[in-house]
Write a protein that holds these residues in place. Structure first.
Motif, PDB file in Angstrom:
ATOM      1  N   UNK A  25       0.820  -1.210   0.000  1.00  0.00           N
ATOM      2  CA  UNK A  25       0.000   0.000   0.000  1.00  0.00           C
ATOM      3  C   UNK A  25       0.853   1.260   0.000  1.00  0.00           C
ATOM      4  N   UNK A  26       2.043   1.178   0.590  1.00  0.00           N
ATOM      5  CA  UNK A  26       2.934   2.334   0.644  1.00  0.00           C
ATOM      6  C   UNK A  26       3.739   2.511  -0.639  1.00  0.00           C
ATOM      7  N   UNK A  83      13.909  11.380  -3.176  1.00  0.00           N
ATOM      8  CA  UNK A  83      13.348  12.551  -2.491  1.00  0.00           C
ATOM      9  C   UNK A  83      11.928  12.829  -2.970  1.00  0.00           C
ATOM     10  N   UNK A  84      11.692  12.682  -4.277  1.00  0.00           N
ATOM     11  CA  UNK A  84      10.355  12.914  -4.819  1.00  0.00           C
ATOM     12  C   UNK A  84       9.372  11.860  -4.321  1.00  0.00           C
ATOM     13  N   UNK A  89       4.960  10.230  -0.583  1.00  0.00           N
ATOM     14  CA  UNK A  89       4.507   9.384   0.517  1.00  0.00           C
ATOM     15  C   UNK A  89       4.091  10.235   1.716  1.00  0.00           C
ATOM     16  N   UNK A  90       4.821  11.302   1.966  1.00  0.00           N
ATOM     17  CA  UNK A  90       4.452  12.218   3.048  1.00  0.00           C
ATOM     18  C   UNK A  90       3.067  12.803   2.814  1.00  0.00           C
ATOM     19  N   UNK A  91       2.816  13.219   1.583  1.00  0.00           N
ATOM     20  CA  UNK A  91       1.507  13.788   1.253  1.00  0.00           C
ATOM     21  C   UNK A  91       0.413  12.736   1.380  1.00  0.00           C
ATOM     22  N   UNK A  97       6.998  14.711   7.778  1.00  0.00           N
ATOM     23  CA  UNK A  97       8.267  14.032   7.526  1.00  0.00           C
ATOM     24  C   UNK A  97       8.063  12.539   7.687  1.00  0.00           C
ATOM     25  N   UNK A  98       9.021  11.777   7.193  1.00  0.00           N
ATOM     26  CA  UNK A  98       8.973  10.334   7.345  1.00  0.00           C
ATOM     27  C   UNK A  98       9.947   9.903   8.434  1.00  0.00           C
ATOM     28  N   UNK A  99       9.648   8.824   9.147  1.00  0.00           N
ATOM     29  CA  UNK A  99      10.545   8.372  10.212  1.00  0.00           C
ATOM     30  C   UNK A  99      11.883   7.923   9.658  1.00  0.00           C
ATOM     31  N   UNK A 100      12.890   7.994  10.497  1.00  0.00           N
ATOM     32  CA  UNK A 100      14.247   7.669  10.054  1.00  0.00           C
ATOM     33  C   UNK A 100      14.886   6.596  10.930  1.00  0.00           C
TER      34      UNK A 100
END
Length: 378
Positions: A25-26, A83-84, A89-91, A97-100
């Motif tokens: 799904x991601x 990056x794009x 995915x953030x949107x 932001x996404x977890x790191x």
């Protein structure tokens, strides 16, 4: 041999260890190549190149695809989202932001909630964390009650966190071995009042979860503030597979509010792991027992929610004293009645929670936009 579509469906139960949603799904399944002889090559894209749990994802992918008829060998490769792709995915997730990698090695996130104040929720969190550590579980306690922060006092922790070379906040560790994080560590004055609105609270919780180097943990306990509707929404977005433990006292006034807190969590697909009844009774030195706050409210709530009653903690002065002095009673006097009840609750929590990093569970996303001001340390 299975088709690419069949392999994709087989991968749907595999979840990202931090986003806690299906890698299908991601959009993290980069490619699937089926070769003669039963060999299948799968490439999975990660949000960060050094994801600590990539080996767990690899194992889950191999397990799922190998179960398909005709597959003899599975090769898993990894790359990193561009990056794009990360921005898209953030949107999609409604995140800034996404977890790191901060929560990738946390096996269980348990939110301790009550719905109302004054029932001993923070005392239960601190002692439950110490009890889990005594059971051999690596444990941390996050003080999400920004206005009523008290976990540092109850676990006897003072200081200001350091920042790692990776720009992650390093949690402070109590004398009992429990890692801790609280807004108190970032304040300039002792017992400084916090005057933040809701969005600031959400930002603080997000930063505590994503910008702290939690490392490998069996349990991360989150001490929630009273009135957890907004916080539940935040957690549903950030931690869709967190579990709630509901703390109540026996009387109906507390039990009814606790039930509303549990129903709020369930509305956002957060599982309730169990109920702890605090202040269940007071026993005098000569053996007389008084039900000062009533009787049976915890069991009634557990029955209504169809979850286990993890423990009934008696009203004991030493439990309060230990919380005020930063020495959890489960550590200083493990044979005390209250300590025994909390340790029983800890063992019950272990019994109803997974002991492996979750990479094979389906999650229900709940997008919401969270904004606010960064913590002073950021």
């Amino acid at each position: 041999m299975p088709t690419k579509e069949q392999i994709t469906e087989a991968l749907r139960p595999v979840i990202d260890p931090e986003l806690r949603q299906s890698i299908v799904d991601l959009g993290m399944v980069r490619s699937i190549d089926v070769h003669e002889g039963g060999r299948v090559d799968v490439v999975v894209s990660l949000t960060t190149p050094g994801c600590p749990s990539r080996s767990h994802v690899q194992k889950a992918v191999i397990e799922q695809v190998s179960a398909l008829e005709g597959v003899s060998h599975v090769q898993v490769g990894f790359d990193v989202l561009s990056a794009q792709e990360k921005q898209g995915l953030q949107q999609k997730l409604g995140r800034g932001s996404l977890p790191e990698g901060s929560l990738a090695q946390v096996r269980n996130v348990v939110c301790v909630a009550s719905g109302k104040g004054g029932v001993g929720k923070s005392t239960m969190t601190a002692n439950l964390a110490a009890a889990l550590f005594a059971e051999g579980k690596t444990t941390a306690a996050l003080d999400a009650d920004v206005w009523g922060y008290s976990i540092p006092r109850m676990l006897g922790v003072e200081g200001r966190p350091q920042v790692s070379a990776q720009r992650k906040i390093i949690p402070l560790t109590s004398r009992t071995g429990v890692k801790t994080m609280s807004i108190q560590y970032f304040l300039d004055e002792t017992d400084q009042a916090i005057t933040w609105r809701g969005p600031m609270l959400h930002k603080a919780i997000r930063q505590f979860l994503e910008d702290v180097d939690w490392g490998e943990l069996d349990y991360l306990l989150i001490d929630l503030p009273p009135g957890t509707g907004d916080v539940s929404m935040t957690l549903a977005q950030l931690l869709p597979q967190a579990k709630f433990v509901i703390v109540t006292t026996p009387q109906p006034a507390a039990q009814k509010v606790a039930k509303r807190a549990a129903e709020t969590a369930r509305r956002f697909d957060i599982e309730v792991a169990g109920v702890i009844e605090n202040m269940s009774g007071f026993t005098t030195p000569d053996g007389q027992r008084f039900t000062i706050f009533g009787e049976g409210g915890g069991q009634q709530l557990a029955d209504e929610l169809d979850v286990p009653l993890l423990g009934k903690v008696p009203l004991q002065e030493e439990l309060r004293v230990g919380a005020d002095t930063g020495e959890p009673l489960v550590v200083t006097d493990p044979d005390a009645p209250a300590s025994q009840a909390i340790s029983h609750a800890a063992r019950g929590l272990i019994a109803v929670t997974p002991q492996d990093i979750p990479v094979m569970q389906a999650a229900s996303p709940f997008p919401s936009d969270v904004s606010g001001t960064a913590l002073p340390m950021a």
